[in-house]
Design a protein around this motif. Structure first.
Motif, PDB file in Angstrom:
ATOM      1  N   ALA A 263       0.836  -1.205   0.000  1.00  0.00           N
ATOM      2  CA  ALA A 263       0.000   0.000   0.000  1.00  0.00           C
ATOM      3  C   ALA A 263       0.871   1.255   0.000  1.00  0.00           C
ATOM      4  CB  ALA A 263      -0.925  -0.003   1.211  1.00  0.00           C
ATOM      5  N   CYS A 264       1.931   1.242   0.809  1.00  0.00           N
ATOM      6  CA  CYS A 264       2.825   2.417   0.862  1.00  0.00           C
ATOM      7  C   CYS A 264       3.460   2.667  -0.500  1.00  0.00           C
ATOM      8  CB  CYS A 264       3.945   2.190   1.877  1.00  0.00           C
ATOM      9  SG  CYS A 264       3.380   2.248   3.561  1.00  0.00           S
ATOM     10  N   VAL A 265       3.886   1.569  -1.140  1.00  0.00           N
ATOM     11  CA  VAL A 265       4.556   1.709  -2.436  1.00  0.00           C
ATOM     12  C   VAL A 265       3.549   2.234  -3.464  1.00  0.00           C
ATOM     13  CG1 VAL A 265       5.709   0.428  -4.294  1.00  0.00           C
ATOM     14  CG2 VAL A 265       6.243  -0.085  -1.879  1.00  0.00           C
ATOM     15  N   GLN A 266       2.372   1.621  -3.506  1.00  0.00           N
ATOM     16  CA  GLN A 266       1.359   2.026  -4.493  1.00  0.00           C
ATOM     17  C   GLN A 266       0.928   3.473  -4.323  1.00  0.00           C
ATOM     18  OE1 GLN A 266      -2.090  -0.521  -4.803  1.00  0.00           O
ATOM     19  NE2 GLN A 266      -0.865  -2.289  -5.333  1.00  0.00           N
ATOM     20  N   MET A 267       0.798   3.914  -3.083  1.00  0.00           N
ATOM     21  CA  MET A 267       0.283   5.273  -2.844  1.00  0.00           C
ATOM     22  C   MET A 267       1.422   6.292  -2.736  1.00  0.00           C
ATOM     23  SD  MET A 267      -2.758   4.227  -2.878  1.00  0.00           S
ATOM     24  CE  MET A 267      -3.588   5.799  -2.829  1.00  0.00           C
ATOM     25  N   ASP A 268       2.656   5.804  -2.907  1.00  0.00           N
ATOM     26  CA  ASP A 268       3.812   6.679  -2.804  1.00  0.00           C
ATOM     27  C   ASP A 268       3.814   7.431  -1.465  1.00  0.00           C
ATOM     28  OD1 ASP A 268       6.168   7.682  -3.643  1.00  0.00           O
ATOM     29  OD2 ASP A 268       5.307   9.320  -4.823  1.00  0.00           O
ATOM     30  N   ALA A 269       3.537   6.703  -0.398  1.00  0.00           N
ATOM     31  CA  ALA A 269       3.495   7.273   0.957  1.00  0.00           C
ATOM     32  C   ALA A 269       4.477   6.485   1.824  1.00  0.00           C
ATOM     33  CB  ALA A 269       2.089   7.181   1.527  1.00  0.00           C
ATOM     34  N   PRO A 270       5.709   6.968   1.962  1.00  0.00           N
ATOM     35  CA  PRO A 270       6.738   6.142   2.617  1.00  0.00           C
ATOM     36  C   PRO A 270       6.698   6.157   4.151  1.00  0.00           C
ATOM     37  CG  PRO A 270       7.693   8.177   1.835  1.00  0.00           C
ATOM     38  CD  PRO A 270       6.235   8.247   1.502  1.00  0.00           C
ATOM     39  N   ARG A 271       5.520   6.337   4.727  1.00  0.00           N
ATOM     40  CA  ARG A 271       5.373   6.284   6.187  1.00  0.00           C
ATOM     41  C   ARG A 271       4.193   5.375   6.512  1.00  0.00           C
ATOM     42  NH1 ARG A 271       7.110  11.080   4.587  1.00  0.00           N
ATOM     43  NH2 ARG A 271       5.037  11.443   3.738  1.00  0.00           N
ATOM     44  N   LEU A 272       4.431   4.497   7.481  1.00  0.00           N
ATOM     45  CA  LEU A 272       3.431   3.485   7.804  1.00  0.00           C
ATOM     46  C   LEU A 272       3.176   3.444   9.308  1.00  0.00           C
ATOM     47  CD1 LEU A 272       1.705   1.024   6.924  1.00  0.00           C
ATOM     48  CD2 LEU A 272       3.773  -0.363   7.033  1.00  0.00           C
ATOM     49  N   VAL A 273       1.884   3.453   9.633  1.00  0.00           N
ATOM     50  CA  VAL A 273       1.465   3.433  11.035  1.00  0.00           C
ATOM     51  C   VAL A 273       0.679   2.154  11.260  1.00  0.00           C
ATOM     52  CG1 VAL A 273      -0.248   4.513  12.559  1.00  0.00           C
ATOM     53  CG2 VAL A 273       1.346   5.952  11.284  1.00  0.00           C
ATOM     54  N   ILE A 274       0.834   1.507  12.405  1.00  0.00           N
ATOM     55  CA  ILE A 274      -0.128   0.444  12.711  1.00  0.00           C
ATOM     56  C   ILE A 274      -0.907   0.826  13.959  1.00  0.00           C
ATOM     57  CG2 ILE A 274       0.876  -1.524  11.529  1.00  0.00           C
ATOM     58  CD1 ILE A 274       1.960  -2.478  14.187  1.00  0.00           C
ATOM     59  N   ALA A 275      -2.166   0.443  13.971  1.00  0.00           N
ATOM     60  CA  ALA A 275      -3.054   0.848  15.052  1.00  0.00           C
ATOM     61  C   ALA A 275      -4.123  -0.210  15.267  1.00  0.00           C
ATOM     62  CB  ALA A 275      -3.701   2.184  14.680  1.00  0.00           C
ATOM     63  N   GLY A 276      -4.801  -0.115  16.408  1.00  0.00           N
ATOM     64  CA  GLY A 276      -5.845  -1.092  16.737  1.00  0.00           C
ATOM     65  C   GLY A 276      -5.258  -2.201  17.602  1.00  0.00           C
ATOM     66  N   GLY A 277      -6.139  -2.968  18.243  1.00  0.00           N
ATOM     67  CA  GLY A 277      -5.709  -3.959  19.215  1.00  0.00           C
ATOM     68  C   GLY A 277      -4.656  -4.937  18.708  1.00  0.00           C
ATOM     69  N   VAL A 278      -4.794  -5.398  17.461  1.00  0.00           N
ATOM     70  CA  VAL A 278      -3.848  -6.391  16.930  1.00  0.00           C
ATOM     71  C   VAL A 278      -2.444  -5.781  16.770  1.00  0.00           C
ATOM     72  CG1 VAL A 278      -3.410  -7.993  15.007  1.00  0.00           C
ATOM     73  CG2 VAL A 278      -5.749  -7.626  15.807  1.00  0.00           C
ATOM     74  N   ALA A 279      -2.389  -4.445  16.674  1.00  0.00           N
ATOM     75  CA  ALA A 279      -1.090  -3.775  16.532  1.00  0.00           C
ATOM     76  C   ALA A 279      -0.241  -3.922  17.793  1.00  0.00           C
ATOM     77  CB  ALA A 279      -1.291  -2.301  16.200  1.00  0.00           C
ATOM     78  N   ALA A 280      -0.850  -4.431  18.873  1.00  0.00           N
ATOM     79  CA  ALA A 280      -0.060  -4.703  20.086  1.00  0.00           C
ATOM     80  C   ALA A 280       0.767  -5.979  19.914  1.00  0.00           C
ATOM     81  CB  ALA A 280      -1.000  -4.852  21.288  1.00  0.00           C
ATOM     82  N   ASN A 281       0.495  -6.730  18.845  1.00  0.00           N
ATOM     83  CA  ASN A 281       1.171  -8.025  18.651  1.00  0.00           C
ATOM     84  C   ASN A 281       2.662  -7.842  18.339  1.00  0.00           C
ATOM     85  OD1 ASN A 281       2.094 -10.313  16.665  1.00  0.00           O
ATOM     86  ND2 ASN A 281       0.451 -11.150  17.917  1.00  0.00           N
ATOM     87  N   ASN A 282       3.484  -8.450  19.136  1.00  0.00           N
ATOM     88  CA  ASN A 282       4.919  -8.250  19.024  1.00  0.00           C
ATOM     89  C   ASN A 282       5.501  -8.772  17.717  1.00  0.00           C
ATOM     90  OD1 ASN A 282       6.955  -7.021  20.408  1.00  0.00           O
ATOM     91  ND2 ASN A 282       7.805  -8.977  21.112  1.00  0.00           N
ATOM     92  N   SER A 283       5.032  -9.952  17.266  1.00  0.00           N
ATOM     93  CA  SER A 283       5.567 -10.502  16.010  1.00  0.00           C
ATOM     94  C   SER A 283       5.206  -9.592  14.841  1.00  0.00           C
ATOM     95  CB  SER A 283       4.989 -11.887  15.733  1.00  0.00           C
ATOM     96  OG  SER A 283       5.241 -12.728  16.804  1.00  0.00           O
ATOM     97  N   LEU A 284       3.996  -9.043  14.887  1.00  0.00           N
ATOM     98  CA  LEU A 284       3.558  -8.129  13.822  1.00  0.00           C
ATOM     99  C   LEU A 284       4.455  -6.886  13.806  1.00  0.00           C
ATOM    100  CD1 LEU A 284       1.371  -7.388  11.669  1.00  0.00           C
ATOM    101  CD2 LEU A 284       0.128  -6.251  13.501  1.00  0.00           C
ATOM    102  N   ARG A 285       4.739  -6.372  14.966  1.00  0.00           N
ATOM    103  CA  ARG A 285       5.563  -5.161  15.061  1.00  0.00           C
ATOM    104  C   ARG A 285       6.980  -5.426  14.548  1.00  0.00           C
ATOM    105  NH1 ARG A 285       2.701  -1.749  19.072  1.00  0.00           N
ATOM    106  NH2 ARG A 285       4.554  -0.628  19.695  1.00  0.00           N
ATOM    107  N   LEU A 286       7.530  -6.592  14.926  1.00  0.00           N
ATOM    108  CA  LEU A 286       8.899  -6.912  14.508  1.00  0.00           C
ATOM    109  C   LEU A 286       8.983  -7.124  13.000  1.00  0.00           C
ATOM    110  CD1 LEU A 286       9.966  -9.359  17.387  1.00  0.00           C
ATOM    111  CD2 LEU A 286      10.802  -7.030  16.958  1.00  0.00           C
ATOM    112  N   LEU A 287       8.032  -7.896  12.458  1.00  0.00           N
ATOM    113  CA  LEU A 287       8.061  -8.173  11.016  1.00  0.00           C
ATOM    114  C   LEU A 287       7.852  -6.889  10.218  1.00  0.00           C
ATOM    115  CD1 LEU A 287       8.216 -10.485   8.881  1.00  0.00           C
ATOM    116  CD2 LEU A 287       5.725 -10.590   8.953  1.00  0.00           C
TER     117      LEU A 287
END
Ligand code: KG4
Ligand code: ZN
Length: 346
Positions: A263-287
């Motif tokens: 999505a970042c590449v397609q929209m030419d937006a080189p900043r990415l935020v994660i939010a919401g309960g699942v964003a607390a997941n450590n493996s998701l954050r690391l990957l």
């Protein structure tokens, strides 16, 4: 500017006070309380709406008193009340919005309705400042899985979403198949530590489709068949359950992260935020951090306590509304269904 935030949309009663400078945009949470109802609902395997409303009703007023006392602020010091007006459970929303309206009326404080998802979207700003616009947010909670192109405060374009189950729902349903309690996300994460995530061949739904949408119901079904394949839950030993949990987590995380980078590449937006309960997941954050670094994308992660439901994000979203001088009106109601795309129209 002092903003009192109130959140009661689901199973967390939360109150926070944000003190911000509307000129510089800087500020901080000066008091915050969260009362989780998770234990109450866990025995039912999910949130019971009527029970949630009753618990909010009991918890909310003393929590507001407590944060005021903690900060030594009086009602006359509060400039605005920001309250979650939707989406969420109708009864639960009504507790928060009715309380906010009554307190606002009695104390002569204006009340702003905040979209719960906008609170999640802007939560990274609680760490100091928001990323420069535009940025992409992966919003992953129990009810939503969205990729949002954030162009400015109040301008949110949904560029991808789940066609069926949300990522958090997939965690919760898979957890139930593994005999784990609600909410399943943290349970799966904990059980899967050290497990072999590659042992069970679980699908990566829609990863290779040429769009930014998601689908998680097939993954949950694949988990169900994998459990059946080894003779059912009662036949699984600790190692089987650990490997299955690791497999579920890595399948969900891989799809979420790879599509977010795309999505970042397609929209030419080189900043990415994660939010919401699942964003607390450590493996998701690391990957996410790892693959974003490889792709030259800057990642912004709210601290885990501001990923799950909280009122700090609601107070902060209210602060941003005021700063951006978004139009305000007294003509609003709690909205259990409220699409993020409709925000610009309200
Ligand atoms: O945003 P949230 O607190 O409430 C909603 O608005 O839905 O998200 C709750 C969801 C649940 O599905 C829960 O299982 C999931 O977030 N969750 C996690 C973790 N912590 C919460 N999922 C995976 N890993 C976690 N550490
Ligand atoms: Zn939420």
């Amino acid at each position: 500017m002092i903003i009192l935030g109130i959140e009661t949309s689901c199973d967390e009663t939360a109150v926070a006070i944000f003190d911000g400078d509307s000129v510089t945009g800087k500020g901080a949470i000066i008091a915050e309380q969260i009362a989780s109802q998770i234990e109450t609902h866990a025995k039912f395997g999910g949130v019971v709406p009527e029970v949630a409303s009753r618990e909010h009703l009991v918890a909310l007023p003393p929590m507001v008193d407590a944060v005021l006392k903690h900060t030594s602020l009086a009602w006359s010091d509060i400039d605005h009340i920001a309250v979650t007006a939707g989406p969420g459970l109708m009864g639960a929303l009504l507790v928060g919005t009715s309380y906010a309206r009554a307190a606002g009326m009695v104390n002569d404080v204006p009340v702003m309705p905040i979209h719960h998802m906008e609170g999640h979207l802007l939560a990274p700003g609680l760490e100091g400042a928001l990323p420069a616009f535009p940025f992409i947010t992966l919003l992953v909670s129990g009810g939503h899985t969205l990729l949002v192109h954030v162009k400015a405060i109040g301008q949110y374009e949904v560029i991808g979403q789940t066609l069926d189950d949300a990522a958090g729902e997939c965690f919760d349903k898979s957890a139930r198949l593994l005999g784990l309690p609600y909410p399943g996300g943290p349970e799966i994460a904990q059980l899967g530590v050290g497990g072999d995530g590659k042992r069970f061949k679980l699908p990566r739904p829609m990863l290779n489709r040429d769009n930014l949408n998601f689908s998680f119901s097939g993954l949950k079904t694949a988990v169900m068949y994998a459990v059946k394949g080894i003779g059912g839950l009662s036949n699984m030993d600790a190692c089987d359950r650990q490997d299955m949990a690791a497999g579920v987590e890595s399948a969900i995380c891989e799809v979420l992260v790879k599509k977010s980078i795309r999505a970042c590449v397609q929209m030419d937006a080189p900043r990415l935020v994660i939010a919401g309960g699942v964003a607390a997941n450590n493996s998701l954050r690391l990957l996410l951090q790892q693959l974003a670094d490889d792709a030259g994308i800057e990642v912004f992660l709210p601290q885990p306590k501001h990923c799950t439901d909280n009122a700090a994000m609601i107070a902060y979203a209210g602060f941003q509304h005021i700063r951006s001088a978004l139009p305000a009106s007294d003509d609003w109601d709690a909205r259990p269904r409220w699409a993020l795309a409709d925000l610009a129209k309200t």
